[in-house]
Design an enzyme around this catalytic site. Structure first.
Site, PDB file in Angstrom:
ATOM      1  N   HIS A   1     -24.069 -17.728 -13.282  1.00 53.29           N
ATOM      2  CA  HIS A   1     -23.641 -16.659 -12.362  1.00 53.29           C
ATOM      3  C   HIS A   1     -24.215 -15.325 -12.820  1.00 53.29           C
ATOM      4  O   HIS A   1     -24.772 -14.555 -12.034  1.00 53.29           O
ATOM      5  CB  HIS A   1     -22.111 -16.507 -12.385  1.00 53.29           C
ATOM      6  CG  HIS A   1     -21.367 -17.558 -11.616  1.00 53.29           C
ATOM      7  ND1 HIS A   1     -21.639 -17.855 -10.315  1.00 53.29           N
ATOM      8  CD2 HIS A   1     -20.322 -18.348 -11.976  1.00 53.29           C
ATOM      9  CE1 HIS A   1     -20.797 -18.799  -9.911  1.00 53.29           C
ATOM     10  NE2 HIS A   1     -19.992 -19.117 -10.901  1.00 53.29           N
TER      11      HIS A   1
ATOM     12  N   THR B   1       0.814  -1.209   0.000  1.00 49.59           N
ATOM     13  CA  THR B   1       0.000   0.000   0.000  1.00 49.59           C
ATOM     14  C   THR B   1       0.853   1.266   0.000  1.00 49.59           C
ATOM     15  O   THR B   1       0.318   2.361   0.019  1.00 49.59           O
ATOM     16  CB  THR B   1      -0.946   0.040   1.210  1.00 49.59           C
ATOM     17  OG1 THR B   1      -0.195  -0.307   2.370  1.00 49.59           O
ATOM     18  CG2 THR B   1      -2.085  -0.919   1.034  1.00 49.59           C
ATOM     19  N   GLY B   2       2.161   1.111   0.017  1.00 49.16           N
ATOM     20  CA  GLY B   2       3.017   2.283  -0.116  1.00 49.16           C
ATOM     21  C   GLY B   2       3.627   2.769   1.181  1.00 49.16           C
ATOM     22  O   GLY B   2       3.978   3.942   1.295  1.00 49.16           O
TER      23      GLY B   2
ATOM     24  N   HIS C   1     -22.312 -22.545 -16.852  1.00 53.12           N
ATOM     25  CA  HIS C   1     -21.928 -22.187 -15.483  1.00 53.12           C
ATOM     26  C   HIS C   1     -21.771 -20.664 -15.356  1.00 53.12           C
ATOM     27  O   HIS C   1     -22.363 -20.046 -14.472  1.00 53.12           O
ATOM     28  CB  HIS C   1     -20.616 -22.903 -15.143  1.00 53.12           C
ATOM     29  CG  HIS C   1     -20.082 -22.622 -13.771  1.00 53.12           C
ATOM     30  ND1 HIS C   1     -20.159 -23.530 -12.754  1.00 53.12           N
ATOM     31  CD2 HIS C   1     -19.462 -21.531 -13.266  1.00 53.12           C
ATOM     32  CE1 HIS C   1     -19.605 -23.006 -11.668  1.00 53.12           C
ATOM     33  NE2 HIS C   1     -19.174 -21.795 -11.948  1.00 53.12           N
ATOM     34  N   GLU C   2     -21.014 -20.080 -16.253  1.00 53.68           N
ATOM     35  CA  GLU C   2     -20.766 -18.632 -16.163  1.00 53.68           C
ATOM     36  C   GLU C   2     -22.033 -17.832 -16.411  1.00 53.68           C
ATOM     37  O   GLU C   2     -22.297 -16.847 -15.712  1.00 53.68           O
ATOM     38  CB  GLU C   2     -19.666 -18.207 -17.142  1.00 53.68           C
ATOM     39  CG  GLU C   2     -18.273 -18.766 -16.837  1.00 53.68           C
ATOM     40  CD  GLU C   2     -17.833 -18.529 -15.400  1.00 53.68           C
ATOM     41  OE1 GLU C   2     -18.221 -17.514 -14.791  1.00 53.68           O
ATOM     42  OE2 GLU C   2     -17.106 -19.387 -14.854  1.00 53.68           O
TER      43      GLU C   2
ATOM     44  N   THR D   1       6.597   1.836   2.619  1.00 54.88           N
ATOM     45  CA  THR D   1       7.998   2.136   2.380  1.00 54.88           C
ATOM     46  C   THR D   1       8.131   3.398   1.538  1.00 54.88           C
ATOM     47  O   THR D   1       8.962   4.276   1.804  1.00 54.88           O
ATOM     48  CB  THR D   1       8.662   0.946   1.667  1.00 54.88           C
ATOM     49  OG1 THR D   1       8.383  -0.232   2.415  1.00 54.88           O
ATOM     50  CG2 THR D   1      10.150   1.117   1.564  1.00 54.88           C
TER      51      THR D   1
HETATM   52  P1  ADP Z   1       4.614  -1.511   1.367  1.00 54.58           P
HETATM   53  O1  ADP Z   1       5.871  -1.027   1.957  1.00 54.58           O
HETATM   54  O2  ADP Z   1       3.390  -0.889   1.966  1.00 54.58           O
HETATM   55  O3  ADP Z   1       4.484  -2.989   1.303  1.00 54.58           O
HETATM   56  P2  ADP Z   1       5.701  -0.264  -0.948  1.00 54.58           P
HETATM   57  O4  ADP Z   1       5.859   1.117  -0.448  1.00 54.58           O
HETATM   58  O5  ADP Z   1       6.922  -1.098  -0.986  1.00 54.58           O
HETATM   59  O6  ADP Z   1       4.569  -1.021  -0.145  1.00 54.58           O
HETATM   60  O7  ADP Z   1       5.025  -0.207  -2.376  1.00 54.58           O
HETATM   61  C1  ADP Z   1       5.475  -0.964  -3.441  1.00 54.58           C
HETATM   62  C2  ADP Z   1       5.314  -0.214  -4.736  1.00 54.58           C
HETATM   63  O8  ADP Z   1       3.929  -0.049  -5.045  1.00 54.58           O
HETATM   64  C3  ADP Z   1       5.847   1.188  -4.670  1.00 54.58           C
HETATM   65  O9  ADP Z   1       7.193   1.214  -5.006  1.00 54.58           O
HETATM   66  C4  ADP Z   1       5.005   1.926  -5.675  1.00 54.58           C
HETATM   67  O10 ADP Z   1       5.522   1.755  -6.976  1.00 54.58           O
HETATM   68  C5  ADP Z   1       3.686   1.234  -5.607  1.00 54.58           C
HETATM   69  N1  ADP Z   1       2.749   1.950  -4.734  1.00 54.58           N
HETATM   70  C6  ADP Z   1       2.194   1.461  -3.603  1.00 54.58           C
HETATM   71  N2  ADP Z   1       1.361   2.349  -3.051  1.00 54.58           N
HETATM   72  C7  ADP Z   1       1.407   3.451  -3.835  1.00 54.58           C
HETATM   73  C8  ADP Z   1       0.751   4.724  -3.780  1.00 54.58           C
HETATM   74  N3  ADP Z   1      -0.093   5.031  -2.806  1.00 54.58           N
HETATM   75  N4  ADP Z   1       1.025   5.600  -4.762  1.00 54.58           N
HETATM   76  C9  ADP Z   1       1.886   5.297  -5.751  1.00 54.58           C
HETATM   77  N5  ADP Z   1       2.524   4.117  -5.857  1.00 54.58           N
HETATM   78  C10 ADP Z   1       2.285   3.199  -4.920  1.00 54.58           C
HETATM   79 ZN    ZN Z   2     -18.293 -20.311 -10.789  1.00 47.49          ZN
HETATM   80 MG    MG Z   3       7.502  -2.236   2.512  1.00 45.87          MG
END
Ligand code: ADP
Ligand code: ZN
Ligand code: MG
Length: 606
Positions: free
Chosen positions: A433, A211-212, A429-430, A214
């Site tokens: 759904h 989720t970003g 099946h599809e 790092t």
């Molecule tokens: P985490 O540390 O939460 O597991 P990271 O920061 O390593 O995730 O994210 C991995 C990559 O995903 C980043 O280098 C970026 O390219 C992309 N990314 C994740 N979240 C974002 C965001 N909010 N905006 C832009 N890019 C994102």
């Molecule tokens: Zn199915």
């Molecule tokens: Mg990370």
């Protein structure tokens, strides 16, 4: 980084050891090593063999005699120990048989060569091995010079500038806002000091993977234009007890010197795990490391402008001591992006690739509920790869749409052989759904139906995309989703009167929703608002464990079964009412393999 404060002293120590080993080798090993394989016989036996004419060749080497017997290969050399018989030549000369005999003098090397051979060469050999071993150890242990074992050499990454800013992080506005304060503080510590405000020493970024977190930490450093020390929690946990703690000490010492700066500890849960859940005596090394971290956090002076950021996706497993005021008292949630957030993230990453001007990022964002930032970045990249594969200069909408499906369901299995009969079953099946989904209110519209198999194992799927993203799910919606999941099997039953394994994933999903309704969402008949399950790690899949008596567990099972059965019946009834459309649409899908939501609705509506 000052890795080798005093390398001279240990070096001298090791050289002494090498010299000792070489001396010993010279004294004991080498004299015999020079000689060939020998069998010793005594001089008397040798003489009798000479007299009997058994000896072919004799060589006198130094004070030893080497001889070869008749009929034996040259290599068989026998030596008779040390002798000096003045009569030897006479005896050999007058022996019955013809004996070749000669005297071999030992090769004399010049003193310099001698010295090189016996001293320098072995020494160079040992030093070579030493260096090799040292390098190997260094690689294995991730740092730690072999000669200066015991001194911490943490793999600390210092970046003067991370090159990331808040503009690179999309869709995490709340998190960014919470961190802006820290940026401001690092810009201007004195303003905070003069008013008497104490900055939080640390902030903990929590959220699911990708989720970003790092990225955010780097952006904070980039925005504040201060050095960024980063280290991953797993790198603290060392092979030797005490090394991790030394690394922590080192890290904080360096940070203090470089203040103002940011210290970022990624995956802090690897060291910050709660200490009491030791099981088999716990992990001493980890505990020491954690204690050192706590001590350092208490000890250093926050006024200098050292801010500690940490990230984790399992906050519930962290030691409570880490979370008390004065440590990581700020908690910044970094959640999965919502619809607008996903669109923003797609746009940020699309800047790095060439895209057509008319790309509808909103549509892509709509079809990827629950995707993380990392997955969205991946979708853009997959799209670019596909564009290259198709020989295009720019990424088109279709590339991104296909990329979404690749991320969700894997690549198309073009070569997969599916018999016409099975293809028909999959189509029914599809469509099953899709019709159940379409004929219910409170259900997301059908976006796409396909029976092209994917590498994930999916033989086909029906994609639903909601018009808007809801944060709440009503009881009706939950129930309708279960009915939609049972729709595939219902169609098979009605048309072929058989059951196939194709519904296994549907069964799993339907059961999970039904269980959630009963145990966690308070949507059951019998249990009202009673919590029956706890979720242990909410950001990593969310394993749930029951917290109730066995009798209650049995009742839960009965109610879950009841919900699924009712939903299944509903699906069967919907399909019975739309039998003609089911046949028509299934035939159409077999022919086309992939149909859009509009095509589907067009046929269903007329
Ligand atoms: P985490 O540390 O939460 O597991 P990271 O920061 O390593 O995730 O994210 C991995 C990559 O995903 C980043 O280098 C970026 O390219 C992309 N990314 C994740 N979240 C974002 C965001 N909010 N905006 C832009 N890019 C994102
Ligand atoms: Zn199915
Ligand atoms: Mg990370």
């Amino acid at each position: 980084m000052n890795e080798q404060k005093n390398p001279k002293k240990p070096l001298l120590y090791y050289i002494t050891i090498v010299i000792l080993i070489v001396t010993l080798l010279n004294a004991f090993a080498f004299p015999t090593m020079m000689e060939e394989q020998i069998t010793e016989v005594d001089y008397g036996k040798f003489l009798s063999q000479v007299e009997n004419g058994q000896v072919k060749k004799v060589e006198v080497k130094d004070t030893k005699i080497a001889f070869t017997l008749n009929g034996e290969s040259k290599e068989n050399v026998y030596v008779t120990g040390r002798i000096d018989d003045p009569d030897l030549v006479n005896r050999l000369y007058h022996a019955k048989s013809n004996i070749e005999f000669s005297r071999v003098f030992p090769k004399e090397y010049s003193p310099l060569v001698n010295f090189l051979l016996t001293w320098i060469l072995p020494m160079a050999f040992f030093v070579g091995i030493w260096v090799l071993l040292g390098n190997l150890m260094q690689k294995k242990m991730g740092g730690g010079n072999f000669m200066t074992l015991g001194k911490s050499k943490a793999k600390i990454y210092v970046e003067a500038q991370t090159g990331k800013t808040f503009a690179d992080v999309a869709g995490q506005d709340e998190a960014k806002e919470a961190l802006t304060e820290i940026v401001d503080f690092l810009h201007n510590p004195s303003r905070y000091k003069s008013i008497g405000a104490i900055m939080p020493k640390g902030a903990l970024l929590v959220g699911p993977p990708g989720t970003g977190k790092t990225l955010l930490a780097k952006a904070v450093a980039g925005e504040s234009k201060v050095p960024f020390f980063s280290i991953s929690g797993s790198e603290f946990v060392e092979m030797f007890v005490g090394m991790g703690a030394a690394r922590v000490r080192d890290l904080f010492k360096q940070a203090q010197e470089k203040a103002p700066c940011i210290v970022f500890i990624d995956e802090i849960d690897t060291i910050g795990k709660r200490r009491d859940n030791g099981g088999l005596g716990g992990n001493d090394e980890r505990e020491q490391t954690l204690n050192q971290l706590l001590t350092e956090m208490d000890g250093f002076n926050g006024e200098k402008g050292v801010v500690i950021l940490a990230a984790t996706n399992r906050p519930e497993s962290l030691d409570r001591a880490l979370l008390r005021p004065g440590r990581f008292d700020r908690r910044v949630p970094v959640d999965l992006p919502d619809l607008a957030g996903r669109e923003a993230i797609l746009k940020v990453h699309a800047k790095n690739v060439k895209v057509e001007a008319d790309i509808d990022f909103h549509a892509i964002a709509k079809s990827t509920p629950g995707a993380s930032g990392a997955e969205l970045a991946n979708i853009i990249n997959e799209g670019a790869l596909r564009a290259v594969k198709c020989g295009r200069e720019k990424v088109m909408q279709i590339d991104l749409e296909e990329a979404v499906e690749v991320i969700l369901a894997g690549y198309q299995r073009k070569g997969a052989v599916i018999s016409p009969k099975e293809k028909q079953i999959i189509a029914y099946h599809e469509i099953g759904h899709a019709i159940v989904a379409a004929k219910q209110t409170e259900s997301a519209p059908v976006h796409k139906i396909t029976i092209i198999p994917r590498t994930s194992g999916a033989l086909g799927y029906t994609m639903q995309v909601s018009e808007e993203e809801n944060v709440l799910m009503t009881k009706g919606e939950a129930f309708n989703r279960i009915a939609t999941f049972t729709g595939g099997r219902a169609a098979e039953e009605l048309v072929f009167s058989t059951y196939t394994s194709g519904a296994s994933n549907d069964i799993e999903q339907a059961t999970r929703i039904a269980r959630g309704m009963v145990t966690r969402l308070g949507m059951s008949k019998n249990f009202d608002m009673m919590a029956l399950e706890t979720v242990s790690n909410q950001y990593l899949g969310g394993d749930a464990s029951l917290i109730c008596s066995p009798e209650t567990a049995a009742k839960i099972d009965a109610e879950v079964l009841d919900i699924i059965k009712t939903a299944h019946e509903k699906a069967i009834n919907i399909l019975k009412d739309n039998m003609n459309k089911l046949h028509e649409l299934a035939a159409y899908l077999v022919e086309k393999e992939t149909i859009t939501g509009e095509e589907f609705m067009g046929i269903l509506a007329n």
